[in-house]
Design an enzyme around this catalytic site. Structure first.
Site, PDB file in Angstrom:
ATOM      1  N   PRO A  50       0.807  -1.216   0.000  1.00 35.44           N
ATOM      2  CG  PRO A  50       0.118  -0.904   2.202  1.00 35.44           C
ATOM      3  CD  PRO A  50       0.835  -1.881   1.309  1.00 35.44           C
ATOM      4  CG  ASP A  89       0.986   2.277   4.949  1.00 33.22           C
ATOM      5  OD1 ASP A  89       0.345   1.826   5.902  1.00 33.22           O
ATOM      6  OD2 ASP A  89       2.222   2.367   4.936  1.00 33.22           O
ATOM      7  CD1 TRP A 537       8.267   0.505   8.941  1.00 32.15           C
ATOM      8  CD2 TRP A 537       7.497  -0.185   6.971  1.00 32.15           C
ATOM      9  NE1 TRP A 537       8.755   1.353   7.992  1.00 32.15           N
ATOM     10  CE2 TRP A 537       8.309   0.962   6.775  1.00 32.15           C
ATOM     11  CE3 TRP A 537       6.915  -0.797   5.861  1.00 32.15           C
ATOM     12  CZ2 TRP A 537       8.535   1.505   5.514  1.00 32.15           C
ATOM     13  CZ3 TRP A 537       7.137  -0.251   4.607  1.00 32.15           C
ATOM     14  CH2 TRP A 537       7.940   0.879   4.450  1.00 32.15           C
ATOM     15  CD  GLN A 573       8.942  -0.138   0.903  1.00 33.28           C
ATOM     16  OE1 GLN A 573       8.642  -0.664   1.964  1.00 33.28           O
ATOM     17  NE2 GLN A 573       8.912   1.171   0.748  1.00 33.28           N
ATOM     18  CD1 TRP A 577       4.340  -4.141   3.428  1.00 27.96           C
ATOM     19  CD2 TRP A 577       4.701  -4.792   1.322  1.00 27.96           C
ATOM     20  NE1 TRP A 577       3.214  -4.785   2.991  1.00 27.96           N
ATOM     21  CE2 TRP A 577       3.405  -5.190   1.708  1.00 27.96           C
ATOM     22  CE3 TRP A 577       5.157  -5.086   0.037  1.00 27.96           C
ATOM     23  CZ2 TRP A 577       2.560  -5.870   0.839  1.00 27.96           C
ATOM     24  CZ3 TRP A 577       4.313  -5.758  -0.831  1.00 27.96           C
ATOM     25  CH2 TRP A 577       3.024  -6.144  -0.420  1.00 27.96           C
ATOM     26  CE  LYS A 610      18.642   9.361  -3.278  1.00 29.95           C
ATOM     27  NZ  LYS A 610      19.256   9.279  -1.963  1.00 29.95           N
ATOM     28  CE  LYS A 613       7.992  17.396  -3.357  1.00 32.05           C
ATOM     29  NZ  LYS A 613       7.327  17.126  -2.078  1.00 32.05           N
TER      30      LYS A 613
END
Length: 1048
Positions: A50, A89, A537, A573, A577, A610, A613
RNA sequence: GGGCGAUUAGCUCAGUCGGUUAGAGCGCUUCUCUGAUAAGGAAGAGGUCCCUGGUUCGAAUCCAGGAUCGCCCA
């Protein structure tokens, strides 16, 4: 004539087309139907990891979502039922922080003041702030997932399932509360989990003081004399006021030493300091005087004066401010004597437990000293570092202080440096089931494979207990109630809670759940819920059962869908997750909850930076989708590289892929439709290869089968990259060889050609359906108007038998054509001019191949005749080289001698011998050896005066002599070319018939008369006259020709 | 500091079991072909296969060490 297919716009905008396809899918419920159609079929289970919808989705989310999409689509087409339940999530610190920022809070107390109920209501609202953006993007990129029935971790039903899991773990004795030293954020006043330490930006390079501190011994003891000073090293001076003890390695050799040429604070040059021998040079420098050597164990129990007197040694117990023995001490850095502040280090804390020291923690949760630390009380500890060092210096307790740059963990959300800090927390004893975790991992197939025993396996090997609790507000409440006597109750369902408390729970979140109390069944006192919520988690890792509200409800539904065949998320992850899924399912069910996992890499910008913003280099998905479309973006992600390697996101590459692949496919499809419509060819059934006359047809069908085989094999192995590239290679063959070679047959309405091409296009559409679902659905539906409502309702193509001999033959023929075209290029005689002959060097199987496909080769090279030379030496000088691959293993070290012996052979003689099937003898080291055809490679040098191109043992030579007949024919072709240009500029349709009038110079008109029927046929001229002298003139071979075309 | 991965043409990427002339696409230069194509074909220019050492008759490929980059962990 009727038009069986809608006309195809060669200028089609793909983004616009995709919008139409999306509307059709929605209207005709295509996604739902693909799942319904497989009702009762074998399940293939996908779990959605999620996302959180409190931020705008980025291009990296598109990557994850298209990889989540492709394999379920593929498996559906291969006959499985693949349900796709979405998920969100919704809990966690990031959500809270966003709301805090919005409300202008800067400390945790603000939340309490504001009210937890109001605060959590804001969180609930905030967490779906960008739900619209997410839903729209999900649909736009063609990710088929059921968002209407998505699970949400904030739902009470979900929380109740999580409670069940926690109670089950509690009942197994694996859930406990303990003091532990944990990374603590003094700003958010919250413990960070190890997952959170792994978030990008958590470790930053900072400059801290690096100080060597002298601790005078209280009295001569063991090997030490009065006045000796223990030397310790630390980069966290703020922990020195709570120095409780020091630790040495019992086995390591320590020394009393003095002097050395490294910088010393004044007064310390003559001091006798104690440290590990191995570190004397590093700490004191060259020339230090060593007075005594002794093992560390002899120091045990010696008392010393602490760096600061704020807290007396007795506060820590008997062993306070004495030397202890620790197995974690090394001589890798520092001094070999380790400063121990029990509350602020993991090793320190364990050592304290071992020696029974009392924890004294004068640092408040907000990171300031309390009143026990005198003048420093109220100051933030990290800001006190410099003053503490000056204080030590002033008291002559410093050997040296310098700056030390190292990576230090920071709070990944608010950027505050973390403090390692002893706090009570709830833990899951995962370390106890480490072997079971490893066993579960064994059953998982990882893509890429190295993650399994590398990154992930190593992480499991070093498993530490899962720090589960969070002192926060917006999360699943820890279902633990406790009375004043410390009797602990874990609650696994709302019904149980209601039965105990008599209170009905309307909202399982804080603060409502906190208000529910019940009498302790052991002592009758009121049991209240502990204040913590749990790590998010644990929420997401519970989704296999919690998404169904199992086991409270739908237990069967859960069991039928456990474990998952497939999960897919970004590589970061691994500890997120992927770990929580594996850990929870191993705790509860002793098995992994997923069988296959694809990891995705990072997306960098075109310069390898990378995306962030602050750099302003973030790619917004909509820009790409509006310009190139979802299929283009999907195709880029699937085929540009293996997804776990990461991407250098490049709009140029995407644009190139559109041109090179999607447009090529679109144009091939457009070609079919144009000619099928022009000839009124109704969609023919798939051809039977055995009944086809044309080698080209059978070849392309065999190539198709080969492609289907590869694609199935690679897709079964979760390798979309290689599968996609194989399809691309086939489409290239289809467009640039099959169609190019077959144009004439489509023009003539050849039924086999139409049936073959259409079958190839339909099969390609079906194979590409999981990759580029929009474009190919349009293609499929137009090519098969009476077929399925969508290509996605089709079965995946099954490979038909191949004709490998024919595939080989075509490969050889195409090689011959390439060589011939190169020779053409060298000859400077343009391709439109026919030549008498091409001489091809080839023998055996290869010669048979080219002879079989001679028409194709002749036509491509525009030669009248194909002749064969049995061997290269008829056309050029032969070279003979050893075949290292064959001879290397046989001769080994003698290879240089073999190479010399081969070089000394007569090349022509060798070529002759091999052609006649004889072997060739050489002498190496006095022994005779026979070399056969596989042992030697013959190649040619071109002979003077021939136009010849060679590659390995093949060659093609062109006969360049032109006679009148050839020249006339060449002119005729030039004339046709000019007439076609005239037709085009006159705006005629390709099937318009014309009246043709020619005029001009006699050489051209003679050629035209000689080939009149050819010209008429090519240009669709119903009449040809030679009275066109006043028409538009064009220049052909330096002569002038007048051409008039008129539609009839 | 440790683990995992990467490094091949200007760019994006292939490269099988170690085999002696390392490939493709894009871009550039030149030529060519074309009544499906925004395309196709040919030639040219463009390479320290990150570096060093080792193993081997032979290394882009295997081994060791190092460099750089990325991710993960401390």
């Amino acid at each position: 004539m009727s038009a069986p297919h809608s006309p195809v716009d060669p200028q089609q905008s793909f983004p616009k087309l995709e919008e139409q396809v999306l509307a059709r899918w929605k209207e005709e419920r295509i996604f739902e139907r693909t799942v319904e159609r497989r009702a009762g079929a074998r399940r293939w289970v996908f779990y959605e990891g999620p996302p959180t919808a409190n931020g705008r989705p980025g291009v990296h989310h598109v990557l994850a979502r298209v990889f989540k999409d492709i394999f379920p689509r593929y498996r559906t087409m291969t006959g499985h039922q693949v349900e796709r339940k979405g998920g969100w999530d919704t809990h966690g610190l990031p959500v809270e922080l966003a709301v805090e920022a919005e409300l202008g809070f800067d400390k945790k107390e603000d939340i309490e003041e504001y009210g937890i109920a109001r605060f959590n209501a804001k969180c609930r609202e905030s967490v779906f702030r960008y739900l619209e953006d997410w839903s729209r993007l999900t649909e736009r990129i063609g990710y088929w997932v059921d968002l209407d029935d998505a699970y949400r971790t904030l739902d009470d039903s979900y929380i109740e399932s999580v409670w069940w899991a926690l109670k089950t773990i509690f009942d197994k004795g694996l859930l406990y509360e303990s003091y532990k030293v944990v990374p603590h954020c003094p700003r958010d006043q919250v413990t960070l989990s190890s997952h959170e330490l792994g978030q990008p930006g958590a470790y930053r390079d900072v400059i801290d003081p690096s100080v060597y501190v002298r601790l005078p011994v209280r009295a001569a003891a063991g090997p030490l004399r009065d006045g000796d000073e223990l030397l310790i090293w630390t980069t966290t001076p703020w922990t020195l006021p709570t120095n409780a003890a020091v630790a040495v390695d019992p086995e390591l050799t320590y020394v009393r030493a003095r002097g050395g040429d490294k910088p010393h604070e004044s007064g310390s040059e003559t001091a006798v300091v104690v440290l590990a021998e191995a570190l004397v040079e590093r700490v004191l420098g060259e020339g230090a005087e060593i007075l005594d050597r002794f093992p560390g164990r002899e120091l045990e129990g010696i008392g010393y004066q602490p760096p600061f007197d704020f807290i007396p040694g007795s506060a820590y117990g008997e062993r306070g401010h004495t030397v202890l023995l620790g197995d974690f001490v090394t001589a890798d850095d520092g001094t070999g004597i380790v400063h121990t502040a029990i509350a602020f280090g993991e090793d320190d804390f364990r050592l304290g437990e071992e020696y029974g020291l009392t924890v004294v923690n004068p640092v408040k949760p907000n990171g300031t000293y309390d009143e026990r630390i005198g003048d420093y009380a109220g100051r933030f500890v990290k800001e006190a570092d410099r003053d503490l060092v000056d204080d030590l210096r002033g008291r002559g307790r410093l050997l040296r202080a310098e700056d030390y740059e190292h990576a230090y963990p920071h709070c990944w959300r608010c950027g505050t440096p973390l403090l390692y800090y002893a706090k009570p927390s709830w833990y899951i004893r995962t370390s106890e089931i480490r072997d079971r975790l490893l066993a579960s991992n064994e059953s998982v197939t990882w893509y890429p494979p190295h993650v399994k025993h590398g990154r992930f396996g190593n992480w499991l090997e070093g498993n530490v207990d899962w720090a589960l609790s969070r002192e926060r507000y917006w999360g699943t409440p820890l279902p633990i109630w406790r009375c004043v006597h410390g009797h602990v109750h874990a609650i696994g369902s709302f019904a149980d809670l209601e039965a105990r408390s008599g209170q009905k729970l309307d909202d399982a979140h804080r603060p409502f759940v906190d208000e529910v109390t019940f009498p302790c069944e052991q002592c009758g006192e009121t049991a209240r819920r502990v204040p913590e919520v749990i790590d998010v988690w644990f929420d997401s890792g519970s989704m296999p059962f919690a998404q169904w509200h199992a086991p409270h409800e739908h237990e069967e539904r859960f069991r039928a869908r456990f474990p998952a065949d497939y999960v897919c998320e970004a590589l970061d992850q691994t500890r997120g997750w992927f770990y929580s899924l594996l850990a929870i399912s191993t705790l509860l069910f002793d098995q992994s909850s997923f069988k296959n996992v694809v990891c995705l890499g990072l997306i960098l910008d075109a310069d390898g930076q990378k995306m962030s913003k602050s750099r302003g280099n973030v790619v917004v998905p909509d820009e790409v989708l509006d310009r190139f479309g979802a299929d283009a973006l999907r195709w880029y992600f699937f085929t540009s590289k293996q997804p776990w390697d990461g991407y250098r996101f490049s709009l140029e590459t995407i644009s190139e892929m559109v041109r090179q692949f999607l447009l090529q496919l679109w144009n091939t499809y457009g070609f079919y439709v144009m000619y099928a419509n022009a000839n009124g060819v109704a969609p023919p059934p798939a051809p039977d290869p055995a009944a086809l006359e044309s080698d080209l047809d059978r070849w392309v069908l065999s190539r198709l089968s080969a492609t289907v085989e590869t694609v199935r094999e690679r897709m079964d192995d979760y390798d979309a990259t290689t599968a996609g590239r194989a399809i691309q290679a086939f489409v290239d063959d289809l467009s640039n060889w099959y169609v190019r070679r077959s144009r004439r047959r489509f023009w003539d309405g050849d039924a086999d050609a139409f049936a073959t091409l259409r079958h190839c296009l339909v099969s390609v559409a079906q194979m590409l359906a999981p990759f580029t679902p929009f474009l190919v659905d349009e293609i499929y539906r137009n090519l098969d108007p009476d077929g399925e409502a969508s290509v996605h309702l089709c079965d995946f193509p099954v490979a038909a038998p191949r004709d490998e001999e024919l595939e080989f033959a075509m490969g050889v023929a195409r090689e011959a054509v390439t060589l011939g075209l190169a020779a053409r290029g060298q000859s400077k005689i343009k391709l439109r001019q026919p030549l008498r002959a091409a001489v091809v060097v080839a023998t055996g199987r290869e010669r048979a191949a080219i002879e079989r496909l001679a028409d194709v080769v002749r036509d491509e090279l525009n030669v009248k005749e194909l002749r064969f030379a049995a061997a290269a030496d008829e056309l050029g000088r032969v070279e003979v080289k050893p075949n290292y691959r064959a001879l290397g293993p046989r001769f080994g070290k003698s290879m240089p001698l073999v190479a010399a012996a081969v070089a000394a052979l007569d090349p022509a003689g060798v070529a002759r011998a091999l052609r006649e099937g004889r072997t060739v003898g050489i002498v190496v080291d006095g022994a005779d050896h026979e070399l056969g055809p596989d042992d030697l490679i013959t190649a040619m040098q071109p002979l003077e005066g021939y136009q010849l191109e060679r590659e390995g043992s093949h060659a093609v030579a062109l006969e360049l002599t032109l006679d009148e007949e050839l020249l006339r024919e060449g002119k005729a072709r030039e004339i046709v070319h000019a007439i076609q240009a005239a037709r085009k500029s006159a705006g005629l349709d390709i099937s318009d018939r014309i009246a043709l009038a020619l005029g001009g110079e006699a050489t051209l008109l003679d050629a035209a008369r000689a080939h009149e029927s050819y010209i008429a046929r090519e240009t669709l001229a119903t009449t040809v006259s030679y009275d066109g002298a006043d028409a538009e003139p064009v220049a052909i071979d330096g002569a002038s020709l007048n051409i008039a075309v008129a539609r009839v």
